[in-house]
Design a protein around this motif. Structure first.
Motif, short mmCIF file in Angstrom:
data_model
loop_
_atom_site.label_atom_id
_atom_site.label_comp_id
_atom_site.label_asym_id
_atom_site.label_seq_id
_atom_site.Cartn_x
_atom_site.Cartn_y
_atom_site.Cartn_z
N THR A 25 0.81 -1.21 0.00
CA THR A 25 0.00 0.00 0.00
C THR A 25 0.85 1.26 0.00
O THR A 25 0.61 2.18 -0.78
N LYS A 26 1.86 1.31 0.87
CA LYS A 26 2.63 2.54 1.05
C LYS A 26 4.02 2.50 0.47
O LYS A 26 4.70 3.52 0.42
N SER A 61 9.97 2.05 1.79
CA SER A 61 10.63 3.12 2.54
C SER A 61 9.65 3.86 3.44
O SER A 61 9.99 4.24 4.57
N GLN A 92 11.77 -1.72 -6.82
CA GLN A 92 11.88 -0.37 -7.39
C GLN A 92 12.54 0.59 -6.42
O GLN A 92 13.25 1.52 -6.82
N GLU A 93 12.26 0.39 -5.14
CA GLU A 93 12.77 1.33 -4.14
C GLU A 93 14.14 0.95 -3.61
O GLU A 93 14.86 1.79 -3.07
N THR A 116 19.89 0.57 -3.15
CA THR A 116 20.25 0.91 -1.77
C THR A 116 20.26 -0.30 -0.83
O THR A 116 20.86 -0.21 0.24
N ILE A 141 1.67 -1.14 -12.62
CA ILE A 141 2.02 0.28 -12.58
C ILE A 141 0.93 1.12 -13.22
O ILE A 141 0.52 2.16 -12.67
N LYS A 198 -1.92 1.38 -10.83
CA LYS A 198 -1.64 2.30 -9.74
C LYS A 198 -1.77 3.74 -10.21
O LYS A 198 -2.29 4.59 -9.47
N LYS A 256 16.96 6.26 -5.67
CA LYS A 256 16.60 5.82 -4.33
C LYS A 256 15.11 5.69 -4.10
O LYS A 256 14.68 5.20 -3.06
N GLY A 257 14.31 6.15 -5.03
CA GLY A 257 12.87 6.19 -4.80
C GLY A 257 12.46 7.50 -4.16
O GLY A 257 13.30 8.25 -3.65
N SER A 305 10.21 8.17 -1.47
CA SER A 305 10.13 8.26 -0.01
C SER A 305 11.51 8.31 0.63
O SER A 305 11.72 9.03 1.60
N ALA A 306 12.44 7.55 0.08
CA ALA A 306 13.78 7.48 0.67
C ALA A 306 14.62 8.71 0.32
O ALA A 306 15.72 8.86 0.86
N GLY A 325 7.06 6.17 -13.33
CA GLY A 325 6.77 4.79 -13.00
C GLY A 325 7.27 4.43 -11.61
O GLY A 325 6.62 3.69 -10.87
N THR A 326 8.42 4.95 -11.27
CA THR A 326 8.97 4.72 -9.94
C THR A 326 8.14 5.42 -8.87
O THR A 326 7.76 4.83 -7.87
N VAL A 385 5.03 6.61 -8.91
CA VAL A 385 3.62 6.26 -8.71
C VAL A 385 3.47 4.98 -7.88
O VAL A 385 2.47 4.82 -7.16
N GLN A 386 4.47 4.11 -7.94
CA GLN A 386 4.40 2.90 -7.14
C GLN A 386 4.38 3.21 -5.65
O GLN A 386 3.77 2.50 -4.86
N GLU A 387 5.09 4.26 -5.28
CA GLU A 387 5.22 4.57 -3.85
C GLU A 387 4.11 5.48 -3.35
O GLU A 387 3.85 5.54 -2.15
N TYR A 419 0.86 6.11 -4.95
CA TYR A 419 -0.50 6.04 -5.52
C TYR A 419 -1.58 6.02 -4.45
O TYR A 419 -2.70 6.46 -4.69
N GLU A 420 -1.25 5.56 -3.26
CA GLU A 420 -2.26 5.52 -2.22
C GLU A 420 -2.11 6.66 -1.21
O GLU A 420 -3.03 6.96 -0.46
N THR A 421 -0.93 7.24 -1.16
CA THR A 421 -0.65 8.18 -0.07
C THR A 421 -0.55 9.63 -0.54
O THR A 421 -0.65 10.53 0.29
N ARG A 425 0.19 11.00 -7.71
CA ARG A 425 -0.39 9.94 -8.55
C ARG A 425 -0.99 10.54 -9.82
O ARG A 425 -0.76 10.04 -10.92
N CYS A 471 1.69 11.66 -12.26
CA CYS A 471 2.30 10.53 -12.94
C CYS A 471 1.36 9.97 -14.00
O CYS A 471 1.79 9.60 -15.10
#
Lengths: 214, 214
Positions: A24-25, A28, A114-115, A119, A173, A176, B25-26, B28-29, B110-111, B113-115, B117-119, B124, B127
């Motif tokens: 979901t989230k 990271s 992906q994340e 790292t 993707i 999403k 790194k994505g 969030s990170a 693409g990177t 939206v994966q992280e 799309y819900e938050t 989102r 993207c």
DNA sequence: AATTAAATACCGACTGGTTGGTATGTATTC
DNA sequence: GAATACATACCAACCAGTCGGTATTTAATT
């Protein structure tokens, strides 16, 4: 450690929670505290079972392989005689799994890799194991279908098996990005339809001959 | 705000840094501090140009659309007369872009939206805009190729355009999971090869496939 | 069968560093 | 002179991870 059957251990609860929360989230953005409260366990339990957060990531990827592996082993399509039918039935099965909300049908390891691919090498490797081991089962049927038809194309069974996984991951993707549940499912499903059509075409048409598909 | 030409503003430097760091790194990170030091600007500059981190995410997605949009507008394949040739040349162009290290050829949106799309709904949506607007350009050529050949299949030009994006996004995930630069590129390229073969086959219009009477 | 030792499975307060974000200042441009 | 474009110090919340403690289970010994 045989505990009371039916009573889940903290480790299992944490892994189950990880599948949901991380999908979901993302990895990271998922904190250890959140994972613990979602699983209903304490932080002490978390760090008793996992050295650090990354080790949970690896364990979650392995757990994902177990859970999904069991799902596909139990699937009915293995009984089919024609290997091509098994491949197509696998694709149909994957399409049928596209139901409900996005975090429920998307792939944990596709999200995590992906994340973490740059790292967290251990997580990347665990995700790769999960994807390639799943693809390997499909590859066997693809090779069998090629052998049966005497196909010797300029692509390998492995590359087609991995391609199916690429299409599925890409479909996730797109889903999403789409957001809304219904249209997201539809967009993903249409990509799987294209994949199915490709497999039919590529096995139906050895240079020159034409054959309409059922 | 016409500044000295050739001298990048802090905003541009931050957006350029965002493309690189987030793809590595994505989202969030990637911390705001890290973004600032990568761009060589201060935190004050960051929060002068962006209300918060999410707004940078949205701006980065829009910026990504600009940068890649310019790349594809300048690409040579638009000159081709046959719309199908343009589609196949686009696929070839995408394959040719698979070079260097993974963070350099993979897709920012693409990177992200994966992280998110819900938050983070705004990210989102940004993207989604990026993906669908890119696909729309391809869709025009696909529709033209269908019209030219009188094809009326049970799939839409839009679905095939989105499918190409799904394959590319999925290929990026496979490449990330693979890790090592060379084999990662190879695996992604083979998926693009399968995509190209599918487009050729599906437009080859064998006897028995649906054709309009017009 | 009872006692004990040791390992396992937790618990939850605490820590030091990092996070996104703010407040206040100044230099530059319009 | 007023808006723009930064710079720097600062903050409260949150982060992954630690540490001393306890309850429970397993194994060994008697």
């Amino acid at each position: 450690m045989p505990m009371l059957p039916g009573k889940k251990t903290s480790k299992e609860k944490l892994l189950d929670a990880a599948l949901t929360v991380i999908r979901t989230k993302g990895y990271s953005a998922t904190s250890v505290d959140e994972l613990c409260s979602a699983a209903g366990v304490t932080k002490g339990a978390f760090f008793h079972h996992f050295k650090n957060k990354d080790e949970l990531g690896v364990a979650a990827a392995d757990y994902w392989s177990e859970v999904t592996g069991a799902l596909f082993v139990d699937a009915p399509y293995h009984d089919l005689d024609d290997p091509l039918d098994r491949i197509l039935a696998y694709v149909d099965f994957r399409k049928a799994l596209l139901q409900g909300r996005v975090p429920e049908f998307t792939c944990l390891v596709g999200t995590m890799v992906q994340e973490t691919y740059e790292t967290a090498p251990s997580i990347r490797e665990a995700c790769q194991r999960s994807i390639t081991s799943h693809a390997a089962k499909l590859e066997a049927d693809i090779q069998a279908a090629m052998d049966q038809r005497g196909l010797t194309p300029d692509w390998s069974a492995r590359s087609l098996a991995l391609h199916t996984q690429a299409v599925l991951q890409g479909a996730f993707i797109l889903a999403k990005a789409e957001g809304g549940a219904d249209s997201a499912v539809e967009i993903a499903a249409e990509s799987v339809d294209h994949l199915r059509r490709y497999i039919e075409l590529v096995f139906a048409a050895p240079a020159g001959s034409t054959r309409s598909t059922a």
